[in-house]
Design a protein around this motif. Structure first.
Motif, PDB file in Angstrom:
ATOM      1  N   ALA C  88       0.835  -1.197   0.000  1.00 28.83           N
ATOM      2  CA  ALA C  88       0.000   0.000   0.000  1.00 28.83           C
ATOM      3  C   ALA C  88       0.874   1.254   0.000  1.00 28.83           C
ATOM      4  CB  ALA C  88      -0.924  -0.002   1.209  1.00 28.83           C
ATOM      5  N   VAL C  89       1.933   1.238   0.788  1.00 24.61           N
ATOM      6  CA  VAL C  89       2.851   2.374   0.810  1.00 24.61           C
ATOM      7  C   VAL C  89       3.467   2.578  -0.572  1.00 24.61           C
ATOM      8  CG1 VAL C  89       5.065   3.181   1.684  1.00 24.61           C
ATOM      9  CG2 VAL C  89       3.382   2.245   3.242  1.00 24.61           C
ATOM     10  N   CYS C  90       3.897   1.457  -1.171  1.00 25.81           N
ATOM     11  CA  CYS C  90       4.493   1.545  -2.505  1.00 25.81           C
ATOM     12  C   CYS C  90       3.503   2.168  -3.482  1.00 25.81           C
ATOM     13  CB  CYS C  90       4.889   0.165  -3.012  1.00 25.81           C
ATOM     14  SG  CYS C  90       6.295  -0.516  -2.145  1.00 25.81           S
ATOM     15  N   GLY C  91       2.250   1.717  -3.396  1.00 26.74           N
ATOM     16  CA  GLY C  91       1.228   2.240  -4.304  1.00 26.74           C
ATOM     17  C   GLY C  91       1.023   3.725  -4.107  1.00 26.74           C
ATOM     18  N   ALA C  92       0.867   4.131  -2.836  1.00 25.52           N
ATOM     19  CA  ALA C  92       0.621   5.544  -2.534  1.00 25.52           C
ATOM     20  C   ALA C  92       1.783   6.400  -3.047  1.00 25.52           C
ATOM     21  CB  ALA C  92       0.439   5.732  -1.032  1.00 25.52           C
ATOM     22  N   MET C  93       2.992   5.898  -2.818  1.00 32.38           N
ATOM     23  CA  MET C  93       4.175   6.636  -3.236  1.00 32.38           C
ATOM     24  C   MET C  93       4.221   6.752  -4.757  1.00 32.38           C
ATOM     25  SD  MET C  93       8.101   6.012  -2.240  1.00 32.38           S
ATOM     26  CE  MET C  93       8.227   4.298  -2.616  1.00 32.38           C
ATOM     27  N   MET C  94       3.973   5.635  -5.411  1.00 36.12           N
ATOM     28  CA  MET C  94       4.069   5.623  -6.867  1.00 36.12           C
ATOM     29  C   MET C  94       3.028   6.539  -7.492  1.00 36.12           C
ATOM     30  SD  MET C  94       5.130   2.701  -9.233  1.00 36.12           S
ATOM     31  CE  MET C  94       5.591   3.066 -10.899  1.00 36.12           C
ATOM     32  N   LEU C 258      11.709   5.078  -6.700  1.00 37.62           N
ATOM     33  CA  LEU C 258      11.474   3.812  -7.389  1.00 37.62           C
ATOM     34  C   LEU C 258      12.415   2.722  -6.891  1.00 37.62           C
ATOM     35  CD1 LEU C 258      10.655   5.065 -10.957  1.00 37.62           C
ATOM     36  CD2 LEU C 258       9.193   3.695  -9.491  1.00 37.62           C
ATOM     37  N   ILE C 259      13.662   3.093  -6.564  1.00 40.13           N
ATOM     38  CA  ILE C 259      14.576   2.090  -6.005  1.00 40.13           C
ATOM     39  C   ILE C 259      14.038   1.582  -4.674  1.00 40.13           C
ATOM     40  CG2 ILE C 259      16.881   1.720  -5.029  1.00 40.13           C
ATOM     41  CD1 ILE C 259      17.957   3.599  -7.162  1.00 40.13           C
ATOM     42  N   LEU C 260      13.609   2.529  -3.855  1.00 40.21           N
ATOM     43  CA  LEU C 260      13.047   2.163  -2.552  1.00 40.21           C
ATOM     44  C   LEU C 260      11.867   1.214  -2.750  1.00 40.21           C
ATOM     45  CD1 LEU C 260      12.974   2.602   0.489  1.00 40.21           C
ATOM     46  CD2 LEU C 260      11.497   4.568   0.114  1.00 40.21           C
ATOM     47  N   MET C 261      11.042   1.579  -3.727  1.00 43.41           N
ATOM     48  CA  MET C 261       9.864   0.770  -3.986  1.00 43.41           C
ATOM     49  C   MET C 261      10.247  -0.625  -4.474  1.00 43.41           C
ATOM     50  SD  MET C 261       6.745   2.156  -6.097  1.00 43.41           S
ATOM     51  CE  MET C 261       6.642   1.031  -7.404  1.00 43.41           C
ATOM     52  N   ALA C 262      11.247  -0.675  -5.346  1.00 47.47           N
ATOM     53  CA  ALA C 262      11.684  -1.977  -5.859  1.00 47.47           C
ATOM     54  C   ALA C 262      12.174  -2.859  -4.717  1.00 47.47           C
ATOM     55  CB  ALA C 262      12.784  -1.786  -6.897  1.00 47.47           C
ATOM     56  N   VAL C 263      12.907  -2.248  -3.778  1.00 42.13           N
ATOM     57  CA  VAL C 263      13.412  -3.024  -2.640  1.00 42.13           C
ATOM     58  C   VAL C 263      12.251  -3.556  -1.809  1.00 42.13           C
ATOM     59  CG1 VAL C 263      14.716  -2.914  -0.495  1.00 42.13           C
ATOM     60  CG2 VAL C 263      15.570  -1.742  -2.521  1.00 42.13           C
ATOM     61  N   MET C 264      11.321  -2.664  -1.482  1.00 37.76           N
ATOM     62  CA  MET C 264      10.199  -3.098  -0.636  1.00 37.76           C
ATOM     63  C   MET C 264       9.365  -4.164  -1.337  1.00 37.76           C
ATOM     64  SD  MET C 264       8.943   0.529   0.973  1.00 37.76           S
ATOM     65  CE  MET C 264       7.632  -0.122   1.994  1.00 37.76           C
ATOM     66  N   THR C 265       9.073  -3.929  -2.613  1.00 36.80           N
ATOM     67  CA  THR C 265       8.264  -4.900  -3.347  1.00 36.80           C
ATOM     68  C   THR C 265       8.978  -6.248  -3.426  1.00 36.80           C
ATOM     69  OG1 THR C 265       7.468  -3.064  -4.692  1.00 36.80           O
ATOM     70  CG2 THR C 265       6.974  -5.274  -5.480  1.00 36.80           C
ATOM     71  N   ALA C 266      10.280  -6.199  -3.721  1.00 35.76           N
ATOM     72  CA  ALA C 266      11.041  -7.444  -3.836  1.00 35.76           C
ATOM     73  C   ALA C 266      11.014  -8.219  -2.526  1.00 35.76           C
ATOM     74  CB  ALA C 266      12.475  -7.153  -4.254  1.00 35.76           C
ATOM     75  N   ALA C 267      11.165  -7.496  -1.414  1.00 33.22           N
ATOM     76  CA  ALA C 267      11.189  -8.171  -0.118  1.00 33.22           C
ATOM     77  C   ALA C 267       9.873  -8.897   0.145  1.00 33.22           C
ATOM     78  CB  ALA C 267      11.462  -7.168   0.999  1.00 33.22           C
ATOM     79  N   ILE C 268       8.772  -8.324  -0.307  1.00 29.30           N
ATOM     80  CA  ILE C 268       7.474  -8.976  -0.096  1.00 29.30           C
ATOM     81  C   ILE C 268       7.259 -10.072  -1.136  1.00 29.30           C
ATOM     82  CG2 ILE C 268       4.972  -8.635  -0.046  1.00 29.30           C
ATOM     83  CD1 ILE C 268       6.472  -7.298   2.252  1.00 29.30           C
ATOM     84  N   VAL C 269       7.419  -9.704  -2.413  1.00 28.53           N
ATOM     85  CA  VAL C 269       7.077 -10.623  -3.502  1.00 28.53           C
ATOM     86  C   VAL C 269       7.897 -11.908  -3.450  1.00 28.53           C
ATOM     87  CG1 VAL C 269       7.228 -10.884  -6.010  1.00 28.53           C
ATOM     88  CG2 VAL C 269       6.131  -8.896  -5.047  1.00 28.53           C
ATOM     89  N   SER C 270       9.154 -11.814  -2.994  1.00 33.91           N
ATOM     90  CA  SER C 270       9.947 -13.042  -2.996  1.00 33.91           C
ATOM     91  C   SER C 270       9.465 -14.042  -1.957  1.00 33.91           C
ATOM     92  CB  SER C 270      11.432 -12.738  -2.823  1.00 33.91           C
ATOM     93  OG  SER C 270      11.626 -11.804  -1.833  1.00 33.91           O
ATOM     94  N   PHE C 271       8.582 -13.631  -1.066  1.00 30.96           N
ATOM     95  CA  PHE C 271       7.989 -14.606  -0.149  1.00 30.96           C
ATOM     96  C   PHE C 271       6.567 -14.988  -0.538  1.00 30.96           C
ATOM     97  CE2 PHE C 271      11.283 -12.698   2.457  1.00 30.96           C
ATOM     98  CZ  PHE C 271      11.901 -13.826   2.949  1.00 30.96           C
ATOM     99  N   THR C 272       5.830 -14.036  -1.107  1.00 23.88           N
ATOM    100  CA  THR C 272       4.400 -14.268  -1.297  1.00 23.88           C
ATOM    101  C   THR C 272       4.002 -14.464  -2.747  1.00 23.88           C
ATOM    102  OG1 THR C 272       3.950 -11.921  -1.586  1.00 23.88           O
ATOM    103  CG2 THR C 272       3.890 -12.774   0.654  1.00 23.88           C
ATOM    104  N   GLY C 273       4.853 -14.115  -3.700  1.00 23.03           N
ATOM    105  CA  GLY C 273       4.420 -14.066  -5.095  1.00 23.03           C
ATOM    106  C   GLY C 273       3.734 -12.737  -5.364  1.00 23.03           C
ATOM    107  N   ILE C 274       3.183 -12.601  -6.558  1.00 22.67           N
ATOM    108  CA  ILE C 274       2.596 -11.323  -6.955  1.00 22.67           C
ATOM    109  C   ILE C 274       1.239 -11.122  -6.278  1.00 22.67           C
ATOM    110  CG2 ILE C 274       1.765  -9.949  -8.894  1.00 22.67           C
ATOM    111  CD1 ILE C 274       3.617 -11.565 -10.687  1.00 22.67           C
TER     112      ILE C 274
END
Lengths: 345, 452, 351
Positions: C88-94, C258-274
């Motif tokens: 949600a944070v990533c979305g709001a930021m983007m 965007l780098i920050l977002m990529a890091v946060m998204t990667a940290a989540i997605v690599s455990f949960t999938g998309i």
């Protein structure tokens, strides 16, 4: 005088592309798991046509398996490219293609219904026929929704494209619900379907593909003057005049129908609707009279060659859909950069 | 994973080889069942635990025999043979209720392990068809309290009707299904007796689920019973654990099975590889089984020579322990010199003549796969392609495969006779069936007959 | 004026408190599962007892329920909270930096990139870096996520990135990565396909305590940084021209975000999938209620995102335990549709 010369050059390019496609057609006949030399495959092909003796095994693989597949590749390439031309023209957006409009997700939903749940829209059908019919009918829904929404709310072309993407998301969420309950076997079928491949094209599937392709491409080509007018029209305007609006709906429906027809036999082969038109445009410009035949020919050559690569890549080979997206993905980015000064975006 | 699979394959092959070489040496029919009762205390490595095992234990304690020659004499699995083993062994021989048996099986990484199981085994939960059917063949359906999936209405009809459907699928045990399982355990006074699964389905036993079972003291018994030879020992061991009629049935089952193995071995055993019939094994209609997969090794057990051994191109394309879907109808076009194609299919039984015809045509030969009928993928090989029912007893599968591979030595009547023998044995899944109501082996002439 | 301001504050506090209460409630509901005789109250009791009381008798109902709650339900629910908040944070930021109401890690293809990175690490053992293990998967996911992210930065320097272009780009990128992932999976056996499928639609099944610290660190640190940048984000969402005139270096700021977002998204997605759409739905929901001041939208989106994820997860569990990603896209895709068809000024539609 100069005008005539350029036009002659454009015709030459169309003929050149068609020649490449024809060459690729004969080339691809000799590729596949079954070992056969280039000359033997040509011999078998013409031997069968002429009614002479052909080694039965050669005949089986060349005539029954590879020939329909190659013809299918031509039809898919031509059909999807022309659909791409029409959609880019209608939406005034170089990135529009039959798949960003959600057509493929509709087709995938229809196919999934049949592959996983065994539901056929027309109760009498079953098996592959049901899959094909389902996919065809469902792939028309997204276009219908876009046109319907556009009717109630005056929409810009961009908003229409985005609506297509939204429909794509909607449809894939329904597909996901169905796939959750799928067995490993049917899930694999559905996946195979989604990646896209020309394996499924047999002589049985060609009549429908051929008829729709030829009729639609011809009709669209005849309409190319009207399409040109729409393309050249006031780009700043939010909406088009009444006539232009009607032409847009008509051509859109035609392009969707053609796409539906291709996609239901091959699954989702992405980016062809971008590759064909954009390469053709470099050579023949934006006049639809030349652009439509040129992109049809180039698209056909592209898909045949991509499928040849797919066949060469072996038993665990790359499906043609993956090869197309490997080429189409970067091309998409390139188009984006190249169009930076254009008013299209 | 690959290492684990390799270990399994080696264990399987070694076990089968040991069994085959041991068989037929003695006059006593019981002797031809080699070891394979996977329970500590079976000192002489035969089909049951009896006074002969006690004699060996006595000898070891007396020092006249060596423990290292009889590793299974250690009934309580404490690393030494002493009076406590004698006491336990006596309880086992007396088939005393409440005795804790040490059962040999695989752990989740495919290594040999020993788990404690209380005799007689009751309240079992099964997962995976390849484990569920051995349980049923040992007439253990009555002791199943829960199962994760049941796909074959007739073949698996002998599952206790009161057993709880734990709602898994053939691929997955979801968290919700696992909760149902734990709830089942909580609801039983004595808890679940054992969790039985096939090695091929072991990925669903995650570390946390293994921890759950360990904490609750539920033994996890894993066998690689997708392989026909291993299925025999699985049934034998399970029958012993269930006790009573199940034990005698399982002994008979194993005996009949090893007779089949020996019969095949007597013909095939002396053949060199080049004399053997070559085969390609398939599953799910158009998936080619890779070299080390269990379906493939089963056909090797039946005396075949895998085509990959004679055609290196095929061998390298289809190496591994899984299966590969044919990407086009040309996939087998360069391998037309293979002798036979064995297509493993799981088919339920109890069919009428009409249903059988539909099965042969619509669900085997003409089943639509990616726009082509299945038979199109085997163009040129139709005459040599056979569908073998994968859920039949392992020995019956071996018998039909032997017929397919060496039709002159093993007639269809002989293989049908083996199936009839298993039907007559009184094993529950085959109860009330006839050779005609079970789709066991479907060949091209069956297809042509069905079409006509 | 002052009264209105106070009412605004009150509204924000009320929404936050409501979300937090609901989160606690749904953590309980998720833990309830289907043990007969273990209701919501008993669940809280078991959690309390686990922390402060005696263990239950082995094999009893409460013993199993306790194991279930602590080993399965709690990590599951906490992962849902972390994933919901981070996305949600990533979305709001983007949405702020791209001035695009449709942007989120999913619709711009960043999640797909991360997914491809993670899957290539898992299936092929292929690593873009020398790091291995869990960290290797996350690193791969991050590198995968950076591809679309850098592409967006690169392209937005060169072309006028309209919302439609961004979304089309995202669709193409997702299609590209998805076809790669699908290919990786189709070549493996049928069972791996199932897990690939779960990756592509996102699932919280099988979460364990061990994966939580990782997700938590990235989520908390990332969100804290975003929160510090909130006022700058406000300036960005006014549009590029205003941002420049207010002294913001747009390009580099966008890159950092965007780098920050990529890091946060990667940290989540690599455990949960998309997990799709959460970054779209949560911020828009928040903006509908409290307006678009990022200083409030960011923390509120975290709470609402976490809540949404928990609710979806609960629904997913109730409906025959389907993966949570399916529920998210069933909820999210109509919202996406509505945002396009019924564009209005509050959500800042500009197409």
């Amino acid at each position: 005088m100069e005008y005539r010369a350029t036009n002659r050059r454009k015709v030459a390019f169309v003929i050149l592309f068609a020649a490449i496609a024809a060459g690729a057609f004969f080339l691809t006949l000799s590729f596949g798991v079954y070992d056969i030399s280039f000359s033997d495959s040509i011999g078998a092909f013409f031997g069968h046509l002429a009614g002479g003796y052909v080694d039965p095994t050669d005949d089986h693989y060349i005539w029954d398996v590879r020939t329909p597949r190659a013809i299918g590749a031509i039809l898919v390439g031509a059909g999807l490219s022309v659909a791409g031309v029409v959609m880019q023209n209608d939406f005034k957006n170089p990135l529009a293609d039959p798949y960003t409009l959600g057509i493929s997700s509709g087709a995938f939903l229809g196919a999934t219904l049949s592959l996983v749940l065994g539901i056929s829209l027309i109760p009498a059908l079953s098996g592959n026929t049901a899959t094909v019919v389902n996919a065809m009918v469902f792939s028309l829904f997204p276009t219908a929704i876009i046109i319907l929404v556009a009717r109630f709310r005056r929409m810009t072309p961009v908003a229409m494209i985005l609506t297509g993407i939204a429909v794509m998301y909607l449809f894939s969420s329904i597909t996901q619900i169905i796939l959750v309950s799928a067995t490993a076997e049917s899930l694999s079928d559905a996946y195979q379907w989604r990646v896209g491949s020309l394996n499924r094209v047999t002589w049985d599937s060609l009549p429908v593909m051929l008829a729709v392709d030829v009729v639609m491409i011809l009709l669209l080509w005849l309409l190319s003057g009207k399409l040109n007018v729409m393309y050249a029209g006031d780009r700043g305007a939010q909406t088009l005049g009444e006539t232009a609006q009607r032409i847009r709906v008509v051509t859109l429906v035609m392009a969707s129908l053609m796409t539906a027809c291709m996609v239901c036999y091959t699954g989702t082969i992405g980016f062809i609707g971008l590759v064909g038109p954009h390469v053709a445009r470099i050579f023949v410009g934006s006049n639809n009279r030349y652009l439509i035949p040129a992109s049809a020919a180039f698209g056909a050559a592209f898909v045949i060659l991509a499928d040849t690569v797919a066949k060469v890549s072996g038993a665990n080979g790359l499906p043609v859909g993956v090869i197309c997206s490997m080429i189409g993905g970067p091309l998409f980015i390139w188009i984006l950069i190249r169009q930076r000064k254009s008013a299209w975006l | 994973m690959i290492v684990a699979a390799a270990v399994v394959v080696i264990v399987v092959i070694a076990a089968a080889a040991a069994a085959i070489t041991r068989g037929g040496g003695d006059g006593d029919p019981g002797e031809s069942i080699a070891s394979q009762l996977q329970i500590m205390g079976n000192a002489n490595d035969d089909y049951t635990i009896d006074d002969k095992d006690m004699e060996i234990v006595d000898d070891i304690i007396a020092g006249t025999k060596s423990f290292t020659d009889y590793p299974l004499a250690d009934a309580n699995n404490d690393g030494k043979v002493d009076a406590s083993d004698k006491q336990l062994l006596q309880d086992i021989i007396d088939r005393k209720s409440g005795t804790v048996l040490r059962v040999m099986c695989l752990d989740t990484s495919g290594n040999n392990t020993v788990v404690d199981v209380e005799y007689p085994l009751r309240n079992v939960v099964t997962y995976a068809t390849n484990m569920q059917l051995p349980v049923l063949y040992a007439n253990g359906g009555q002791y199943i309290v829960g199962y994760f999936t049941s796909s074959y209405e007739v073949a698996e009809g002998s599952i206790n009707p009161a057993a709880k459907d734990l709602e898994g699928s053939s691929r997955e045990i979801s968290d919700a299904s696992w909760t149902l399982f734990t709830q089942l355990d909580a609801g039983l006074d004595t808890g679940v007796g054992a969790f039985l699964t096939d090695y091929s389905a072991v990925a669903q036993i995650t570390a946390s689920r293994q921890a759950d079972l360990d904490a609750a003291g539920i033994p996890l018994i894993i066998y690689p019973s997708a392989n026909a030879a291993d299925e025999i020992t699985t049934v034998l061991t399970l029958g012993f654990l269930f006790g009573g009629d199940c034990e005698s049935l399982a002994v008979e089952y194993a005996q009949a099975s090893w007779d089949v193995v020996n019969a095949i071995d007597s013909v095939v055993g002396d053949l060199s590889d080049s004399e053997k019939t070559t085969y390609i094994s398939c599953t799910m209609w158009i998936y080619i089984c890779e070299g080390d997969s269990t379906y493939n090794t089963t056909a090797t057990d039946a005396g075949g020579n895998w085509y990959g051994n004679v055609n290196s191109g095929f061998g390298s394309t289809y190496s591994g322990d899984g299966s590969t879907k044919m990407q086009s109808v040309e996939a087998l076009s360069n391998y037309q010199d293979v002798d036979v194609v064995i297509n493993n299919r799981s088919m339920d039984w109890g069919l009428t003549a009409d249903e059988m015809r539909d099965l042969i045509i619509d669900d085997c030969w003409e089943k639509d796969r990616d726009g082509y009928a299945v038979k199109d993928y085997f163009a040129g090989l139709e005459e040599n392609m056979y569908f073998v029912n994968n859920i039949l007893p392992g020995a019956v599968k071996l018998a039909y495969m032997a017929h397919i591979l060496y039709g002159d030595d093993f007639s269809m009547e002989w293989a049908d006779g083996i199936l009839q023998q298993f039907i007559d044995m009184g094993t529950a899944p085959l109860e009330g069936q006839t050779v005609d109501s079970i789709p066991a082996c479907i060949d091209h002439s069956d297809y042509l007959d069905a079409k006509a | 004026m002052k009264a209105e301001y106070r009412r605004g504050i009150l509204l924000k506090v009320a929404m936050l408190v409501f979300s937090l209460i609901c989160i606690v409630l749904f953590v309980g509901l998720l833990s309830v599962s289907n043990y007969e005789g273990v209701g919501l109250m008993e669940t809280y009791q078991i959690i309390w007892n686990h922390l402060f009381g005696e263990p239950y008798e082995t094999g009893s109902l409460y013993w199993w329920a306790d194991r279930y709650i602590w080993n399965t339900a709690m990590p599951h629910a906490l992962a849902a909270i972390l994933a919901g908040a981070a996305l949600a944070v990533c979305g709001a930021m983007m949405q702020s930096i791209m001035t695009n109401p449709l942007a989120d890690p999913y619709s711009t293809g960043i999640s797909s990139g991360a997914c491809f990175g993670a899957i290539s690490a898992i299936v092929m053992g292929l690593s873009f870096s020398t790091v291995v293990g869990e960290m290797g998967i996350v690193t791969n996911a991050f590198i995968g996520a950076m591809v679309p992210a850098l592409l967006i930065v690169f392209l937005s320097q060169r072309i006028h990135m309209t919302p439609a272009t961004l979304i089309l780009l995202g669709t193409a990128v997702s299609y590209f990565f998805n076809s790669m992932v699908t290919y990786l999976m189709v070549t493996t056996d049928v069972d791996t396909l199932q897990s690939a499928y779960l990756w592509q639609i996102g699932s919280l099944d099988g979460m364990t305590w061990s994966s939580l610290p990782f997700m938590a660190v990235f989520t908390i640190a990332g969100s804290a940084i975003v929160m510090l940048m909130a006022s700058k984000l406000n300036v960005m969402s006014l549009g590029e021209n205003s941002a420049v005139s207010l002294g913001v270096d747009i390009q580099s700021f966008r890159l950092y975000c965007l780098i920050l977002m990529a890091v946060m998204t990667a940290a989540i997605v690599s455990f949960t999938g998309i997990l799709g759409f959460i970054g779209l739905v949560a911020p828009h929901l928040v903006r509908l209620v409290i307006g678009s001041d990022n200083r409030f939208v960011i923390p509120m989106s975290m709470a609402v995102g976490a809540l949404l994820m928990l609710v979806s997860d609960y629904l997913a569990f109730q409906f025959a335990s389907i993966p949570v990603g399916v529920v998210l896209s069933v909820i999210g895709s109509p919202v996406f549709f509505a945002l396009i068809v019924w564009q209005n000024k509050r959500t800042g539609a500009i197409y």
